[in-house]
Design an enzyme around this catalytic site. Sequence first.
Site, mmCIF file in Angstrom:
data_model
loop_
_atom_site.group_PDB
_atom_site.id
_atom_site.type_symbol
_atom_site.label_atom_id
_atom_site.label_comp_id
_atom_site.label_asym_id
_atom_site.label_seq_id
_atom_site.Cartn_x
_atom_site.Cartn_y
_atom_site.Cartn_z
ATOM 1 N N LYS A 1 5.267 3.375 17.157
ATOM 2 C CA LYS A 1 5.276 2.340 16.106
ATOM 3 C C LYS A 1 6.504 2.504 15.231
ATOM 4 O O LYS A 1 6.713 3.563 14.629
ATOM 5 C CB LYS A 1 4.004 2.424 15.260
ATOM 6 C CG LYS A 1 3.854 1.243 14.291
ATOM 7 C CD LYS A 1 2.451 1.131 13.747
ATOM 8 C CE LYS A 1 2.267 -0.149 12.937
ATOM 9 N NZ LYS A 1 0.875 -0.342 12.496
ATOM 10 N N ASN B 1 5.157 5.743 3.448
ATOM 11 C CA ASN B 1 4.347 6.410 2.431
ATOM 12 C C ASN B 1 4.132 7.904 2.641
ATOM 13 O O ASN B 1 3.410 8.538 1.889
ATOM 14 C CB ASN B 1 2.988 5.713 2.325
ATOM 15 C CG ASN B 1 3.132 4.256 1.951
ATOM 16 O OD1 ASN B 1 3.919 3.918 1.077
ATOM 17 N ND2 ASN B 1 2.396 3.384 2.618
ATOM 18 N N THR B 2 4.746 8.466 3.689
ATOM 19 C CA THR B 2 4.764 9.910 3.891
ATOM 20 C C THR B 2 6.223 10.345 3.852
ATOM 21 O O THR B 2 7.033 9.866 4.650
ATOM 22 C CB THR B 2 4.135 10.305 5.237
ATOM 23 O OG1 THR B 2 2.738 9.948 5.218
ATOM 24 C CG2 THR B 2 4.248 11.804 5.479
ATOM 25 N N ASN C 1 5.747 -1.666 11.550
ATOM 26 C CA ASN C 1 5.002 -1.141 10.411
ATOM 27 C C ASN C 1 5.323 -1.984 9.172
ATOM 28 O O ASN C 1 5.977 -3.027 9.269
ATOM 29 C CB ASN C 1 5.386 0.333 10.189
ATOM 30 C CG ASN C 1 4.221 1.166 9.676
ATOM 31 O OD1 ASN C 1 3.483 0.747 8.791
ATOM 32 N ND2 ASN C 1 4.044 2.347 10.236
ATOM 33 N N SER D 1 5.731 4.909 8.800
ATOM 34 C CA SER D 1 5.138 4.604 7.499
ATOM 35 C C SER D 1 6.095 5.026 6.386
ATOM 36 O O SER D 1 6.654 6.120 6.433
ATOM 37 C CB SER D 1 3.808 5.347 7.328
ATOM 38 O OG SER D 1 3.356 5.233 5.992
ATOM 39 N N ASN E 1 0.831 -1.197 0.000
ATOM 40 C CA ASN E 1 0.000 0.000 0.000
ATOM 41 C C ASN E 1 0.867 1.248 0.000
ATOM 42 O O ASN E 1 1.965 1.258 0.547
ATOM 43 C CB ASN E 1 -0.950 -0.010 1.205
ATOM 44 C CG ASN E 1 -0.365 0.678 2.421
ATOM 45 O OD1 ASN E 1 -0.396 1.915 2.533
ATOM 46 N ND2 ASN E 1 0.198 -0.106 3.340
ATOM 47 N N PHE F 1 -1.770 8.049 4.465
ATOM 48 C CA PHE F 1 -2.549 8.596 5.588
ATOM 49 C C PHE F 1 -3.841 9.277 5.123
ATOM 50 O O PHE F 1 -4.175 10.388 5.530
ATOM 51 C CB PHE F 1 -1.723 9.605 6.392
ATOM 52 C CG PHE F 1 -0.600 9.029 7.208
ATOM 53 C CD1 PHE F 1 -0.459 7.657 7.350
ATOM 54 C CD2 PHE F 1 0.319 9.863 7.827
ATOM 55 C CE1 PHE F 1 0.585 7.114 8.106
ATOM 56 C CE2 PHE F 1 1.360 9.331 8.582
ATOM 57 C CZ PHE F 1 1.496 7.962 8.725
#
Length: 335
Positions: free
Chosen positions: A216, A176-177, A245, A174, A110, A114
């Site tokens: 996390k 993805n940021t 994560n 994450s 993915n 967010f």
Amino acid sequence: MYNLIRNILFKLDPEKSHSLLLKCLKLKSYFHTKRINYNKYLYKPVKLMGLNFKNALGLAAGLDKNGIYVDSFAKMGFGFIEIGTVTPKPQSGNKIPRLFRIIPAHALINRMGFNNSGIDQIVSNLKKISFKGVIGVNIGKNKNTPIEKGILDYIHCMKKIYYLSSYIAINISSPNTQKLRELQYGILFEKLLVGIKHTQEKLTKIYKKHVPIAIKISPDLSEQEIIHICYNLIKYDIDAVIATNTTSDFSLIKGLQNSTEIGGLSGQPLQSKSTNIIKILNRELKNRIVIIGVGGIDSLISAREKIHSGAQLIQLYSSLIYHGPKIVKKIIKYL
């Protein structure tokens, strides 16, 4: 029955099928004969961080980003539920498509980014739920917030959600940021912990309630980086660590369909990597901080492995997509 439903859903776009499944779960008629009696075999209470968990298996953040489906997931038997990741302002996330199945590996990639309705809407949503168990709220920073000011986003969310949360998870891992993972290192990490801890202490006095904080972390950290994180978690008296994560290491899915997509990999390929992180955490923390294990739990054996490696609580996500609600009952029954 779920295998039949899955075959139909897997013909649809992953994000659309997930949304459809969640809406189906929320239908009262679906749960009319599916209500859980915790007095049977799913009620295996655990007390940690001053919280009473119905059992040690929770839902990881990511499936219920906005806290809309808490009651539905609770009826599956989960001992606790973590919603989010939530940011101060609403954001749509990255461009679609951004969710991909790696079916032979029982995995997902993915790059959601967010996507959520913002902290104010989540507060409103949580006020409507009837579940009385442990609810964690996973918080992050908005995409457009500079990394140096990221701490302000976390503090803002903490102040908004504190009184409604059982615990708060700080997502700094994450992939993805952009630059988010930089918050795991050096002076940025220490400043984050100082700000988070100071805010927790202030809010504890205001609400007369101690809400535990969990950090996390990424599965892509080196051993020395994990040791440094452990030192600071102890130094700043953080309550828990969530390991882990999603990973940016796609070596185990090389050559499979969708394996070249950008994002974070979850599911079965993450299993050993996250467990190894837990082993290091357990060795360094020496039971001073609660470890929540997540990553690739898809069976009773993998759940037990996480616990034997040092996790006191465990969470799942991807395996729920691949195996359905039966995996929840199976793990809890035999833990």
